[in-house]
Design a protein around this motif. Sequence first.
Motif, short mmCIF file in Angstrom:
data_model
loop_
_atom_site.label_atom_id
_atom_site.label_comp_id
_atom_site.label_asym_id
_atom_site.label_seq_id
_atom_site.Cartn_x
_atom_site.Cartn_y
_atom_site.Cartn_z
N ASN A 246 -8.15 3.13 -4.70
CA ASN A 246 -7.38 1.93 -4.32
C ASN A 246 -7.20 1.82 -2.80
O ASN A 246 -6.29 1.14 -2.34
N THR A 247 -8.07 2.48 -2.05
CA THR A 247 -7.95 2.53 -0.59
C THR A 247 -7.92 1.14 0.04
O THR A 247 -7.08 0.86 0.90
N PHE A 248 -8.84 0.27 -0.36
CA PHE A 248 -8.96 -1.04 0.28
C PHE A 248 -7.74 -1.93 0.04
O PHE A 248 -7.43 -2.77 0.88
N MET A 249 -7.08 -1.77 -1.09
CA MET A 249 -6.01 -2.70 -1.44
C MET A 249 -4.60 -2.16 -1.22
O MET A 249 -3.69 -2.94 -0.95
N THR A 250 -4.42 -0.87 -1.36
CA THR A 250 -3.11 -0.22 -1.24
C THR A 250 -2.19 -0.69 -2.37
O THR A 250 -2.43 -1.75 -2.98
N PRO A 251 -1.11 0.04 -2.66
CA PRO A 251 -0.19 -0.41 -3.72
C PRO A 251 0.55 -1.71 -3.39
O PRO A 251 1.17 -2.30 -4.27
N TYR A 252 0.45 -2.16 -2.15
CA TYR A 252 1.08 -3.43 -1.79
C TYR A 252 0.33 -4.60 -2.42
O TYR A 252 0.93 -5.60 -2.83
N LEU A 253 -0.98 -4.48 -2.51
CA LEU A 253 -1.80 -5.57 -3.01
C LEU A 253 -2.27 -5.37 -4.45
O LEU A 253 -2.64 -6.34 -5.12
N GLN A 254 -2.30 -4.12 -4.91
CA GLN A 254 -2.88 -3.85 -6.23
C GLN A 254 -2.37 -2.50 -6.75
O GLN A 254 -2.38 -1.53 -6.01
N ARG A 255 -1.96 -2.46 -8.03
CA ARG A 255 -1.47 -1.21 -8.61
C ARG A 255 -2.20 -0.92 -9.91
O ARG A 255 -1.78 -1.34 -11.01
N PRO A 256 -3.29 -0.17 -9.84
CA PRO A 256 -4.14 0.08 -11.02
C PRO A 256 -3.44 0.79 -12.17
O PRO A 256 -3.79 0.55 -13.34
N LEU A 257 -2.46 1.66 -11.88
CA LEU A 257 -1.79 2.35 -12.97
C LEU A 257 -1.07 1.37 -13.89
O LEU A 257 -0.97 1.59 -15.10
N GLU A 258 -0.58 0.27 -13.33
CA GLU A 258 0.08 -0.74 -14.14
C GLU A 258 -0.91 -1.45 -15.07
O GLU A 258 -0.51 -2.08 -16.05
N LEU A 259 -2.19 -1.35 -14.74
CA LEU A 259 -3.24 -1.98 -15.54
C LEU A 259 -3.83 -1.00 -16.56
O LEU A 259 -4.79 -1.33 -17.25
N GLY A 260 -3.25 0.21 -16.63
CA GLY A 260 -3.68 1.17 -17.64
C GLY A 260 -4.57 2.29 -17.14
O GLY A 260 -5.02 3.13 -17.94
N VAL A 261 -4.83 2.34 -15.85
CA VAL A 261 -5.69 3.38 -15.28
C VAL A 261 -4.97 4.74 -15.31
O VAL A 261 -3.74 4.81 -15.23
N ASP A 262 -5.76 5.81 -15.41
CA ASP A 262 -5.19 7.17 -15.48
C ASP A 262 -4.91 7.77 -14.11
O ASP A 262 -3.89 8.43 -13.92
N ILE A 263 -5.82 7.56 -13.15
CA ILE A 263 -5.71 8.22 -11.85
C ILE A 263 -6.04 7.22 -10.74
O ILE A 263 -7.03 6.49 -10.83
N VAL A 264 -5.21 7.20 -9.73
CA VAL A 264 -5.47 6.41 -8.52
C VAL A 264 -5.67 7.35 -7.34
O VAL A 264 -4.93 8.33 -7.19
N VAL A 265 -6.67 7.05 -6.53
CA VAL A 265 -6.99 7.85 -5.34
C VAL A 265 -6.92 6.95 -4.11
O VAL A 265 -7.28 5.77 -4.17
N HIS A 266 -6.44 7.52 -3.00
CA HIS A 266 -6.44 6.81 -1.72
C HIS A 266 -7.02 7.69 -0.63
O HIS A 266 -6.70 8.89 -0.56
N SER A 267 -7.85 7.10 0.21
CA SER A 267 -8.03 7.69 1.53
C SER A 267 -6.88 7.13 2.36
O SER A 267 -6.93 6.01 2.87
N ALA A 268 -5.82 7.92 2.48
CA ALA A 268 -4.62 7.45 3.17
C ALA A 268 -4.81 7.39 4.67
O ALA A 268 -3.95 6.87 5.40
N THR A 269 -5.94 7.90 5.14
CA THR A 269 -6.37 7.75 6.52
C THR A 269 -6.39 6.28 6.92
O THR A 269 -6.15 5.95 8.09
N LYS A 270 -6.63 5.43 5.97
CA LYS A 270 -6.89 4.02 6.22
C LYS A 270 -5.59 3.22 6.31
O LYS A 270 -4.76 3.47 7.16
N TYR A 271 -5.37 2.26 5.43
CA TYR A 271 -4.23 1.35 5.56
C TYR A 271 -2.88 2.04 5.43
O TYR A 271 -1.91 1.65 6.07
N LEU A 272 -2.78 3.06 4.58
CA LEU A 272 -1.48 3.70 4.37
C LEU A 272 -0.98 4.34 5.66
O LEU A 272 0.17 4.15 6.06
N GLY A 273 -1.83 5.10 6.33
CA GLY A 273 -1.47 5.64 7.64
C GLY A 273 -1.42 4.52 8.67
O GLY A 273 -0.46 4.38 9.42
#
Length: 385
Positions: free
Chosen positions: A175-202
């Motif tokens: 979910n690196t490109f979207m971040t939890p601000y724009l998209q939350r895959p776990l709410e859609l039933g996904v098991d695992i979300v991964v981020h390169s937090a180097t990107k938007y989160l940092g």
Amino acid sequence: MANYKNIETAFIHGGIYGDKNTGAVNVPIYQTSTYEQDGLGQDRGWEYSRTGNPTRAALEALIAELEHGKAGFAFGSGMAAITAVLSLFHAGDKIIISSNVYGGTFRVLDKVFNSFEISYSIEDTTNLQTLETKITPDVKAILIESPANPLLTITDIKGVADLAKKHNILSIVDNTFMTPYLQRPLELGVDIVVHSATKYLGGHSDVVSGLVVVNDEKLAERIAFIQNSTGGVLGPFDSFLLIRGIKTLGVRMDRHVSNAEKAVEFLQNHKAVKKVYYPGLKDAQGYEINKKQAKNGGAMISFELYENYDIKKFFSSLKLIALAESLGGVESLVCHPASMTHASIPYETRQKIGITDGLIRLSIGIENIDDLIDDLKQAIEESER
């Protein structure tokens, strides 16, 4: 938990807020490797910083809350996070990956996990009917990006999650490109979300880090064991920097996206531009799906110039936008996926999935958009043959 409902407030007050001992509004940097114990078997909740550190724990609680997951885990890079997730699997297992994913994800599967007899197949995850036919008994997970890197291809996240549940396999979303601000895959039933937090989160190009969030307690126990056993953890100072970066994620992303939408409009209307890839365009592949699962189209853009424009001259003519790896920082960055982020993918594979030598990827920052458009305009003009 404090009394709030909205994610913009959670960016600042979520997870473990401040320091109860002193009243500091920021979580302290616990720059320590070990912790004194009161007696044999009598620790104060902390033993050794590879296993757990209060600053890292605050970050992990924060990302778990933001993604609406059961537990979060912080790693020393996005690739360390991906590696920890892939370490869930065993010899003989196969992972399905999207037809365009980050080159590092492909490389670690192709060059590292292949040696452990964990295989992969590259599939078009946008077609769920065809995708289901690729789920053979040895497939244990589907790993996708949506939008995917670098063609910004959209996959139906809920559709993949449902398919994975049907076949009793794991669904994993980067979910690196979207971040939890724009998209939350776990709410859609996904098991695992991964981020390169180097990107938007940092968000400030000053920390390399990766995050994992899971929606299941047993899965959390397995990831925690792998994190502690393999040791690729994020240090306390970098954890502090990442918490600080996340505090401004909402306002930064609003500016990133606003700038990106204006940049897309400029590129679409320029005679030199052959094609623009952006999920926010109404004629873009997967537009309606992205509209359902994400807040907007994000701030990443890819595009191609016509053949009578010199792509090398375009890159060298940019004055403000930096030619560099990575994305998601406050500064705008441009890259050439075929020779940079996706160089590890074989040429034939790149051509097949559309990562051409003429593809340009643009990470739009938060500068004044008029200055960014002026820079793109003059670089395009300079590159005309």
